[in-house]
Design an enzyme around this catalytic site. Structure first.
Site, PDB file in Angstrom:
ATOM      1  N   CYS A 132     -32.098   7.869  26.613  1.00 54.49           N
ATOM      2  CA  CYS A 132     -32.744   8.877  26.088  1.00 54.49           C
ATOM      3  C   CYS A 132     -32.021   9.932  25.481  1.00 54.49           C
ATOM      4  CB  CYS A 132     -33.441   9.819  27.401  1.00 54.49           C
ATOM      5  SG  CYS A 132     -34.394   8.721  28.348  1.00 54.49           S
ATOM      6  N   HIS A 184     -29.417  15.105  26.205  1.00 53.59           N
ATOM      7  CA  HIS A 184     -30.274  14.016  26.809  1.00 53.59           C
ATOM      8  C   HIS A 184     -31.549  14.691  26.035  1.00 53.59           C
ATOM      9  CE1 HIS A 184     -33.290  12.292  29.729  1.00 53.59           C
ATOM     10  NE2 HIS A 184     -32.376  11.671  29.986  1.00 53.59           N
ATOM     11  N   ASP A 228     -26.909  21.535  31.372  1.00 48.11           N
ATOM     12  CA  ASP A 228     -27.441  20.357  32.163  1.00 48.11           C
ATOM     13  C   ASP A 228     -26.306  19.750  32.655  1.00 48.11           C
ATOM     14  OD1 ASP A 228     -28.449  18.018  32.855  1.00 48.11           O
ATOM     15  OD2 ASP A 228     -28.815  17.286  30.750  1.00 48.11           O
TER      16      ASP A 228
END
Lengths: 148, 403
Positions: free
Chosen positions: B356, B113, B190
């Site tokens: 994104c 991302h 993440d």
């Protein structure tokens, strides 16, 4: 929106999927890229002038049906107009989308571009309809400032 | 199980909400917990000597304890941020800028991302460290061969997303982390797209930094978490400076508070932490096994239905074991924004765009996709509505496509 088919009407569909304005000109006086970073739409607009008159226009690039058709219809409407007329038409189109101009008589000068009137009912898509018009606005501004 | 009834937005509005990858809806219990905090216990935490302020402090710090236990961390390793992006920026600024130099490498997966990518571009520009990418194969997965080809002895930071928010690919992060450690790199993981759906144990994963957002796992907007290993956080300089993160402040210098306060400048989002606590309670009451089982059934059903439409392209691995609750798709020849508008008109909420993750989409060779992302409150009926709306969208465009 109550009836989505009203928005995705014949004019918009034809112009978005099979536009005769989507091509490259053999030569142009102005060329600018309109870009919407949120959705990735990119539209390049070419303009050829003959004195004060917009003699020819074309576009290339990619985007959704609304942005593609809006560009193609804009070209149909602006071709053959003087720079001054073009600026007025662009201002009227933006005014229509923002619902600031509602007078039917005034909107008549938009010709087929009036097909986008209901886009204000789809707030998420307003930017798609305006992309080409804002790009053309910038081109005319540059023209006035004497840049090339 | 019917979980939908616990979510007021989904009860009140007749929609198929398929955008949980962007943000989840909130259960009544989370809304109630936040309301109760503001009605009964609100004050500035860590400041007042009066009992109301102490209640606010307790609400905040008890929340941290719950979050720490939830991911198997110790409390001083849990930093509260406003979202995953801020957590990842904290690592980039406080670790990256101070520890990287021009002979080092930063290795990221192409699936990152923007939040675990753009900050590292900044670190690369400031420190001269080289930025390298690990690319996916034709099956939208990251091979260990590629991982081993890119992570070298020069690699100091590896950024890896647990689950891609575009393709839904579940990366083998345990193996990647072990390999990165064998090369001496720290790993920034993440888990924003995984923690809503599966148990995250930071000790078992052995990641150095782990970031996630609360709002993607039933908590309110505006709350995120950074886990960092204590030995790393201790050595790092603060990210944001100001109130509550200090020990002694003199006219010309300051000593900083111990962990975790060192990284929490200013009045913190107590209501957000309270909401996050309630979200954890909700997830634990349902149980990850049940969430996973329910989502597996739904996603399998959706993939089966969508695969039958020959005008649809799916951007996902064909190995269900490596695929989570995100389905990216396109109707051939129709722009995703048009599809999303038509779906919206049918009460189906999907995201359209580049999610994104522009470098990933460019690598795949597309500008944008439609994305349906599922969570525990979705039902087979939601899938049926999605498929019917997709069919309708195709029909609207069909006659123009054939010319």
């Amino acid at each position: 929106m109550d009836n989505l088919e009203e928005m995705y009407n014949e004019i918009i569909m034809e112009h978005s999927m099979n536009s005769y304005n989507k091509k490259k000109l053999s030569s142009h006086d102005f060329c600018d890229l309109g870009h919407n970073p949120n959705c990735g739409d990119e539209i390049e607009i070419e303009v050829k002038l003959n004195g004060d008159v917009i003699e020819d226009m074309a576009f290339s690039g990619h985007g959704c049906a609304i942005s593609q058709s809006s560009t193609s219809v804009m070209i149909d409407v602006l071709k053959g107009k003087t720079v001054k007329e073009a600026k007025e038409i662009i201002a009227t189109f933006i005014g229509m989308i923002k619902r600031e101009i509602t007078d039917e008589e005034e909107l008549e000068k938009l010709e087929d571009a009036i097909a986008f009137k209901n886009i204000s009912n789809m707030p998420a898509r307003v930017k798609c309809a305006l992309l080409a018009w804002h790009t053309m606005e910038d081109i005319l501004k540059k023209l006035e400032e004497g840049e090339k | 199980m019917d979980y939908k009834k616990d979510f007021p937005v989904l009860v009140e509005r007749n929609i198929a909400y398929l955008d949980s990858g962007a943000t989840t809806q909130k259960p009544q219990s989370v809304i109630d917990a936040v309301e109760k905090y503001y009605k009964k216990h609100n004050a500035n935490p860590h400041r007042g000597a009066y009992s109301l302020s102490i209640e606010a402090t307790e609400a905040y710090e008890n929340g941290r304890d719950k979050i720490a236990k939830f991911i198997n961390a110790s409390r001083e390793e849990v930093i509260v941020t406003k979202n995953a992006s801020e957590a990842l920026n904290l690592v980039a600024y406080s670790y990256g800028l101070d520890n990287l130099k021009d002979t080092d490498e930063i290795v990221l997966s192409i699936m990152e991302h923007h939040s675990n990518l753009v900050p590292w571009q900044y670190v690369s520009r400031k420190t001269g460290a080289k930025l390298k990418y690990m690319y996916i194969n034709d099956n939208y997965e990251l091979d260990m061969d590629e991982v081993k080809a890119k992570i070298t002895d020069k690699t100091k930071v590896v950024g890896i997303v647990h689950i891609s928010n575009v393709t839904g690919t579940i990366n083998n992060v345990k193996e990647i982390i072990d390999y990165a450690h064998s090369k001496g790199a720290v790993v920034v993981l993440d888990v924003s797209q995984s923690i809503p759906h599966m148990k995250i144990d930071v000790k078992e994963l052995d990641a150095d930094f782990v970031a996630f957002s609360g709002h993607k796992m039933l908590a309110p907007l505006g709350i995120g978490i950074l886990f960092g290993k204590k030995e790393l956080l201790t050595k790092m300089t603060p990210f944001l400076y100001g109130g509550d993160m200090i020990e002694y402040v003199y006219e010309d210098h300051t000593t900083f508070a111990p962990l975790p306060s060192k990284f929490e400048a200013g009045t913190q989002n107590v209501g957000g932490v309270v909401g996050m606590s309630a979200a954890i309670d909700y997830i634990e009451a349902v149980g990850y096994e049940n969430i996973e089982k329910h989502e597996r059934e739904l996603v399998d059903y959706a993939v089966e239905k969508l695969s039958k439409l020959d005008y649809i392209t799916l951007y996902m691995t064909n190995n269900p074991k490596h695929h989570s609750a995100v389905i990216s798709f396109n109707i051939k020849g129709v722009h995703p924004h048009d599809v999303a508008s038509i779906l919206d008109n049918e009460g189906v909420c999907v995201r359209s765009g580049n999610h994104c993750a522009q470098p990933l989409l460019r690598y795949i060779g597309i500008d944008s996709t439609c994305r349906a992302s599922f969570y525990l409150y979705n039902t087979k009926e939601d899938v049926d509505r999605l498929v019917a709306a997709v069919e309708k969208a195709y029909k609207m465009f069909e006659k123009y496509l054939k010319k």
